[in-house]
Write a protein that holds these residues in place. Structure first.
Motif, PDB file in Angstrom:
ATOM      1  N   PRO A   1     -38.059   3.727  18.889  1.00 10.27           N
ATOM      2  CA  PRO A   1     -38.545   4.555  17.774  1.00 10.27           C
ATOM      3  C   PRO A   1     -37.999   5.977  17.926  1.00 10.27           C
ATOM      4  O   PRO A   1     -37.775   6.420  19.049  1.00 10.27           O
ATOM      5  CB  PRO A   1     -40.064   4.543  17.941  1.00 10.27           C
ATOM      6  N   PRO A   2     -37.773   6.685  16.816  1.00  9.68           N
ATOM      7  CA  PRO A   2     -37.151   8.007  16.919  1.00  9.68           C
ATOM      8  C   PRO A   2     -37.904   8.930  17.866  1.00  9.68           C
ATOM      9  O   PRO A   2     -39.138   8.999  17.824  1.00  9.68           O
ATOM     10  CB  PRO A   2     -37.247   8.568  15.496  1.00  9.68           C
TER      11      PRO A   2
ATOM     12  N   ASN B   1     -25.276   0.569  14.369  1.00 11.61           N
ATOM     13  CA  ASN B   1     -24.688  -0.390  15.296  1.00 11.61           C
ATOM     14  C   ASN B   1     -23.867   0.394  16.309  1.00 11.61           C
ATOM     15  O   ASN B   1     -23.155   1.334  15.926  1.00 11.61           O
ATOM     16  CB  ASN B   1     -23.799  -1.379  14.522  1.00 11.61           C
ATOM     17  N   ILE B   2     -23.952   0.021  17.597  1.00 12.95           N
ATOM     18  CA  ILE B   2     -23.258   0.816  18.625  1.00 12.95           C
ATOM     19  C   ILE B   2     -21.735   0.677  18.556  1.00 12.95           C
ATOM     20  O   ILE B   2     -21.025   1.451  19.193  1.00 12.95           O
ATOM     21  CB  ILE B   2     -23.736   0.477  20.057  1.00 12.95           C
TER      22      ILE B   2
ATOM     23  N   VAL C   1     -32.615   2.746  12.838  1.00 11.06           N
ATOM     24  CA  VAL C   1     -32.814   4.001  13.577  1.00 11.06           C
ATOM     25  C   VAL C   1     -32.287   5.190  12.754  1.00 11.06           C
ATOM     26  O   VAL C   1     -32.050   5.067  11.554  1.00 11.06           O
ATOM     27  CB  VAL C   1     -32.199   3.907  14.998  1.00 11.06           C
ATOM     28  N   TYR C   2     -32.098   6.320  13.437  1.00 11.67           N
ATOM     29  CA  TYR C   2     -31.810   7.599  12.756  1.00 11.67           C
ATOM     30  C   TYR C   2     -30.888   7.503  11.536  1.00 11.67           C
ATOM     31  O   TYR C   2     -31.223   7.993  10.453  1.00 11.67           O
ATOM     32  CB  TYR C   2     -31.193   8.598  13.746  1.00 11.67           C
TER      33      TYR C   2
ATOM     34  N   SER D   1     -37.071  13.109   7.453  1.00 10.03           N
ATOM     35  CA  SER D   1     -37.909  12.362   8.395  1.00 10.03           C
ATOM     36  C   SER D   1     -37.218  11.081   8.836  1.00 10.03           C
ATOM     37  O   SER D   1     -36.697  10.333   8.012  1.00 10.03           O
ATOM     38  CB  SER D   1     -39.237  12.003   7.725  1.00 10.03           C
ATOM     39  N   ALA D   2     -37.219  10.837  10.132  1.00  6.43           N
ATOM     40  CA  ALA D   2     -36.669   9.580  10.655  1.00  6.43           C
ATOM     41  C   ALA D   2     -37.797   8.604  10.993  1.00  6.43           C
ATOM     42  O   ALA D   2     -37.551   7.475  11.381  1.00  6.43           O
ATOM     43  CB  ALA D   2     -35.832   9.854  11.906  1.00  6.43           C
ATOM     44  N   TRP D   3     -39.040   9.078  10.853  1.00  7.10           N
ATOM     45  CA  TRP D   3     -40.183   8.251  11.241  1.00  7.10           C
ATOM     46  C   TRP D   3     -40.645   7.430  10.045  1.00  7.10           C
ATOM     47  O   TRP D   3     -41.252   7.960   9.127  1.00  7.10           O
ATOM     48  CB  TRP D   3     -41.328   9.127  11.750  1.00  7.10           C
ATOM     49  N   HIS D   4     -40.341   6.139  10.052  1.00  6.24           N
ATOM     50  CA  HIS D   4     -40.731   5.240   8.978  1.00  6.24           C
ATOM     51  C   HIS D   4     -41.751   4.260   9.578  1.00  6.24           C
ATOM     52  O   HIS D   4     -41.363   3.303  10.244  1.00  6.24           O
ATOM     53  CB  HIS D   4     -39.493   4.507   8.460  1.00  6.24           C
TER      54      HIS D   4
END
Ligand code: MHF
Ligand SMILES: O=c1ccn([C@H]2C[C@H](O)[C@@H](COP(=O)(O)O)O2)c(=O)[nH]1
Length: 291
Positions: A167-168, A68-69, A121-122, A154-157
């Motif tokens: 997407p990452p 969350n930003i 995300v990440y 890995s951040a790619w799910h």
């Protein structure tokens, strides 16, 4: 840093004009590799000002598992605001300013939970990839099984990319421990990036992964070694060309250095633990970000 400037120059001279998702237009090449010896200095560009405080805040937010930003905005870091802001404007039709949007994110927890979220995300993938804390595993592995060839995060799910605001781009990294005669073992890191905004994003990514290598080295007792970047679609946005040309005319200064005060774990660092020394740089080169 000459290596980064040569890379920019290659895209400028050999790049193909390519349309892109954001409608901005790019010059792009596919496939590039950059290497930095972290013993020779901290790879923060000197040919323009790079905003280290924002980079530190973003990396610590990733390490904390943040998606969350809100915590970034509370520290005055707006680099991730554009995406939630656009979603809010499109969903509500309200022409809210960025300042007012960020103020509401800080003031109203319910609003932040609904509109400040970027999806898995990440931070989510690094700390909780289907229940696996990849970073905790990485630190354990580096400490107790240093010569493993499986130090991978890995951040790619694939099942979750559609739920992410973006997407990452840097989707995986691997660590490696190397013995050095007459010195402490060295920790190196290589990251993979599928899409590279070479003028705005890459300087952040280089510094961020260099910092991560320093923090991991601090936690595991190794010295920082090499940092390698492996890029897929490497592009310069059309509206960054002038800034790139200016940058290519500048002569780099000596690199700064970085020291880290040890924290109890990888998840306990604060900006106060991280010290950048002797950062001399040319003036900032503002450029619009493609959303
Ligand atoms: N098109 C694009 N490029 C990116 O690099 C990027 C994205 N999108 N989306 C997600 C994140 C956000 N990142 C960002 C976002 C903004 C800046 C940026 O505006 N940097 C400026 C000023 C920073 C400041 O001082 O506030 C710079 O000059 O570096 C950099 C990286 C990297 N990522
Ligand atoms: O850490 C980051 C995050 C993003 N980028 C850039 C790369 C592209 O220019 C955009 C993402 O657009 P896609 O259409 O999803 O490729 O953001 C970066 O360089 N570094």
């Amino acid at each position: 840093m000459q290596t980064y400037l040569s890379y920019l120059s290659r895209i400028l001279h050999e790049g193909t004009r390519t349309p892109d998702r954001t409608g901005t237009g790019t010059l792009s090449v596919f496939g590039a590799h950059l290497s930095f010896d972290l013993q020779q200095g901290f790879p923060l560009l000197t040919t323009k000002r790079v905003w280290m405080r924002g980079i530190v805040a973003e990396l610590l937010w990733f390490l904390d598992g943040g998606t969350n930003i809100c915590p970034l905005v509370e520290q005055g870091v707006s680099i991730w605001t554009d995406w939630p802001l656009r979603r809010y404007r499109e969903a509500t039709g309200e022409a809210i300013s960025q300042d007012d949007f960020e103020q509401r994110i800080c003031d109203d927890a319910d609003f932040a939970a609904e509109w400040g979220e970027l999806g898995p995300v990440y931070g989510k993938q690094w700390r909780n990839f289907d229940g696996v804390d990849q970073l905790a595993r990485l630190v354990e592995g580096l400490r107790f099984n240093p010569h493993s060839r499986r130090h991978l995060v890995s951040a790619w799910h694939p099942a979750q990319v559609d739920a992410m605001a973006l997407p990452p781009c840097h989707y995986a990294f691997q660590c490696h421990v190397e013995s050095v005669p007459d010195g402490p073992d060295r920790l190196s890191l290589m990251w993979q990036q599928r899409s590279v905004d070479s003028f705005l994003g890459l300087p952040f990514n280089m510094a961020s992964y260099a910092l991560l290598t320093h923090l991991l080295a601090d936690q595991t007792g190794y010295a920082p070694g090499m940092l390698h970047f492996s890029g897929g679609n490497c592009h310069i946005y059309e509206n960054h060309r002038e800034q790139v040309r200016t940058q290519l005319q500048r002569t780099p200064y000596a690199l700064p250095t970085l020291t880290v005060d040890t924290a109890p774990s990888l998840f306990d660092y604060t900006p106060e633990h991280i010290h950048l020394h002797d950062y001399t740089h040319h003036p900032a080169l503002p450029a619009p970000i493609a959303v």
